[in-house]
Write an enzyme that holds these catalytic residues in place. Structure first.
Site, PDB file in Angstrom:
ATOM      1  N   ASN A   1      57.485  29.402  17.275  1.00  0.00           N
ATOM      2  CA  ASN A   1      57.258  30.284  18.435  1.00  0.00           C
ATOM      3  C   ASN A   1      56.135  31.299  18.209  1.00  0.00           C
ATOM      4  O   ASN A   1      55.632  31.908  19.151  1.00  0.00           O
ATOM      5  CB  ASN A   1      58.546  31.013  18.842  1.00  0.00           C
ATOM      6  CG  ASN A   1      59.524  30.130  19.595  1.00  0.00           C
ATOM      7  OD1 ASN A   1      60.723  30.391  19.605  1.00  0.00           O
ATOM      8  ND2 ASN A   1      59.027  29.078  20.243  1.00  0.00           N
TER       9      ASN A   1
ATOM     10  N   ASP B   1      67.010  27.031  26.248  1.00  0.00           N
ATOM     11  CA  ASP B   1      65.683  26.716  26.789  1.00  0.00           C
ATOM     12  C   ASP B   1      65.666  26.889  28.309  1.00  0.00           C
ATOM     13  O   ASP B   1      66.674  26.655  28.983  1.00  0.00           O
ATOM     14  CB  ASP B   1      65.327  25.272  26.420  1.00  0.00           C
ATOM     15  CG  ASP B   1      63.829  25.006  26.528  1.00  0.00           C
ATOM     16  OD1 ASP B   1      63.060  25.982  26.709  1.00  0.00           O
ATOM     17  OD2 ASP B   1      63.433  23.842  26.444  1.00  0.00           O
ATOM     18  N   GLY B   2      64.508  27.280  28.835  1.00  0.00           N
ATOM     19  CA  GLY B   2      64.322  27.330  30.283  1.00  0.00           C
ATOM     20  C   GLY B   2      64.120  28.718  30.859  1.00  0.00           C
ATOM     21  O   GLY B   2      64.030  28.870  32.087  1.00  0.00           O
TER      22      GLY B   2
ATOM     23  N   GLY C   1      61.458  30.633  30.773  1.00  0.00           N
ATOM     24  CA  GLY C   1      60.147  30.751  31.435  1.00  0.00           C
ATOM     25  C   GLY C   1      60.166  30.106  32.813  1.00  0.00           C
ATOM     26  O   GLY C   1      59.696  30.695  33.803  1.00  0.00           O
ATOM     27  N   ARG C   2      60.744  28.899  32.904  1.00  0.00           N
ATOM     28  CA  ARG C   2      60.799  28.208  34.212  1.00  0.00           C
ATOM     29  C   ARG C   2      61.702  28.945  35.183  1.00  0.00           C
ATOM     30  O   ARG C   2      61.421  29.037  36.373  1.00  0.00           O
ATOM     31  CB  ARG C   2      61.295  26.763  34.017  1.00  0.00           C
ATOM     32  CG  ARG C   2      60.203  25.827  33.539  1.00  0.00           C
ATOM     33  CD  ARG C   2      60.766  24.553  33.004  1.00  0.00           C
ATOM     34  NE  ARG C   2      61.358  24.751  31.688  1.00  0.00           N
ATOM     35  CZ  ARG C   2      62.183  23.903  31.090  1.00  0.00           C
ATOM     36  NH1 ARG C   2      62.547  22.809  31.709  1.00  0.00           N
ATOM     37  NH2 ARG C   2      62.642  24.147  29.887  1.00  0.00           N
ATOM     38  N   TRP C   3      62.786  29.501  34.670  1.00  0.00           N
ATOM     39  CA  TRP C   3      63.707  30.265  35.522  1.00  0.00           C
ATOM     40  C   TRP C   3      62.954  31.438  36.164  1.00  0.00           C
ATOM     41  O   TRP C   3      63.106  31.701  37.357  1.00  0.00           O
ATOM     42  CB  TRP C   3      64.874  30.770  34.673  1.00  0.00           C
ATOM     43  CG  TRP C   3      65.995  31.407  35.438  1.00  0.00           C
ATOM     44  CD1 TRP C   3      67.124  30.799  35.902  1.00  0.00           C
ATOM     45  CD2 TRP C   3      66.099  32.789  35.800  1.00  0.00           C
ATOM     46  NE1 TRP C   3      67.920  31.708  36.548  1.00  0.00           N
ATOM     47  CE2 TRP C   3      67.316  32.940  36.497  1.00  0.00           C
ATOM     48  CE3 TRP C   3      65.294  33.910  35.617  1.00  0.00           C
ATOM     49  CZ2 TRP C   3      67.750  34.164  37.007  1.00  0.00           C
ATOM     50  CZ3 TRP C   3      65.722  35.126  36.129  1.00  0.00           C
ATOM     51  CH2 TRP C   3      66.931  35.249  36.815  1.00  0.00           C
TER      52      TRP C   3
HETATM   53  C1  FPP Z   1      63.072  29.174  25.463  1.00  0.00           C
HETATM   54  O1  FPP Z   1      62.685  29.309  26.795  1.00  0.00           O
HETATM   55  C2  FPP Z   1      63.571  30.428  24.992  1.00  0.00           C
HETATM   56  C3  FPP Z   1      63.056  31.140  23.957  1.00  0.00           C
HETATM   57  C4  FPP Z   1      61.903  30.734  23.145  1.00  0.00           C
HETATM   58  C5  FPP Z   1      63.615  32.417  23.587  1.00  0.00           C
HETATM   59  C6  FPP Z   1      65.092  32.499  23.733  1.00  0.00           C
HETATM   60  C7  FPP Z   1      65.458  33.879  23.462  1.00  0.00           C
HETATM   61  C8  FPP Z   1      66.353  34.582  24.147  1.00  0.00           C
HETATM   62  C9  FPP Z   1      67.233  34.083  25.221  1.00  0.00           C
HETATM   63  C10 FPP Z   1      66.536  35.965  23.747  1.00  0.00           C
HETATM   64  C11 FPP Z   1      67.458  36.025  22.579  1.00  0.00           C
HETATM   65  C12 FPP Z   1      67.619  37.408  22.206  1.00  0.00           C
HETATM   66  C13 FPP Z   1      68.519  37.841  21.336  1.00  0.00           C
HETATM   67  C14 FPP Z   1      68.751  39.274  21.183  1.00  0.00           C
HETATM   68  C15 FPP Z   1      69.315  36.929  20.526  1.00  0.00           C
HETATM   69  P1  FPP Z   1      61.174  28.977  27.163  1.00  0.00           P
HETATM   70  O2  FPP Z   1      60.383  30.228  27.109  1.00  0.00           O
HETATM   71  O3  FPP Z   1      60.657  27.894  26.279  1.00  0.00           O
HETATM   72  O4  FPP Z   1      61.347  28.470  28.633  1.00  0.00           O
HETATM   73  P2  FPP Z   1      60.503  27.347  29.355  1.00  0.00           P
HETATM   74  O5  FPP Z   1      60.764  26.067  28.604  1.00  0.00           O
HETATM   75  O6  FPP Z   1      61.063  27.316  30.733  1.00  0.00           O
HETATM   76  O7  FPP Z   1      59.076  27.789  29.299  1.00  0.00           O
END
Ligand code: FPP
Length: 259
Positions: free
Chosen positions: A81, A33-34, A36-38
């Protein structure tokens, strides 16, 4: 006469580990997780964070394998998602396709066995084919098994196992914990010993609900793209210091008779 017996049902339970827990987890589950914030912290679109997230994952697989972890299961796309904006959903779908073509040869060469877990029925034919190819190409690798949970949800997993029981015509007394465990999406792996979530939230979010019953939980503020070797070692150190009892008590905690 009432059928409401107080006697517990004689159900078979899935076996707990026969050996004392090792200092290194055999199986690590990971909520990445994270992203988007990154990206937002860098004034970049969310997709940029997901892209960096894939690179972080490829690095992390090798670090976990070097530390002796045999199974790594990551939450790449949850059943929920789909509710994200359609451009983010399609961006994640194409990112996975790009990631497979960019990293498959490297991961295969690094001894990584790839498995995909989740409901494949809703993804494109192209993606399904790419996954089948990745699984086939890496099936004989043994250094570490990377299971990518995609269109996966812990509740979906329980439901699909129950549906199989009905489809196979099982009688109620034939269904027990061991049967269900052997029909869950991760039946090829031991239950996760350590469950890590990056990004500061402290919840399980419908990941591996059944399998994480006795997992040690580790939450970190670190955003996923920044989760490198030092953060992995911190999580593994915290795990090594946990006292796992699986619902029992230590022999020296048993009360003397009469108390
Ligand atoms: C959560 O961060 C992350 C996800 C919903 C997607 C994670 C997927 C990947 C890292 C890609 C994986 C790819 C493969 C090929 C396995 P968020 O978007 O919720 O971040 P935030 O909480 O900061 O908004």
């Amino acid at each position: 006469m009432s059928d409401l017996s107080l006697a517990p049902a004689a159900a078979t339970v899935a076996p707990l580990p026969a050996e004392p827990p090792a200092a290194v987890p055999r199986h690590v589950a990971l909520v990445m997780d994270g992203n988007g914030r990154w990206a937002r912290q860098r004034f970049m679109p969310r997709f940029f964070g997901h892209k960096q997230g894939v690179d972080a994952l490829v690095r992390a697989v090798n670090v976990f394998a070097d530390r002796g972890v045999q199974y790594l299961t990551v939450f790449a796309f949850s059943s929920e998602n789909w509710k994200r904006p359609s451009e983010e959903v399609s961006g994640l779908m194409s990112l996975v396709l790009v990631a497979v073509s960019k990293y498959l040869t490297k991961l295969a060469g690094d001894g990584v066995r790839i498995r995909i877990v989740g409901d494949r029925s809703a993804v494109s034919e192209k993606l399904r084919k790419a996954w089948e190819h990745a699984e086939q190409l890496t099936k004989d690798n043994h250094r570490i098994t990377l299971s990518v949970a995609f269109n996966y949800g812990g509740r979906w997993d329980v439901v699909q196992a129950c549906r199989r029981a009905v489809a196979e015509g099982l009688r109620p007394e034939q269904i027990d914990e061991a049967w269900l465990a052997s029909h869950m999406a991760l039946s090829f792996a031991p239950d996760p010993d350590l469950f890590i979530r990056t990004g500061g939230e402290m919840r399980i979010s419908n990941f591996l609900l059944w399998q994480a019953a006795y997992s040690e939980l580790f939450f970190t503020e670190c955003l996923w793209p920044d989760f490198g070797a030092a953060e992995i070692d911190a999580a593994l150190l915290a795990y090594a210091q946990r006292d796992r009892r699986f619902g029992t008590i230590r022999p020296n905690q048993v009360m003397p008779e009469g108390i």
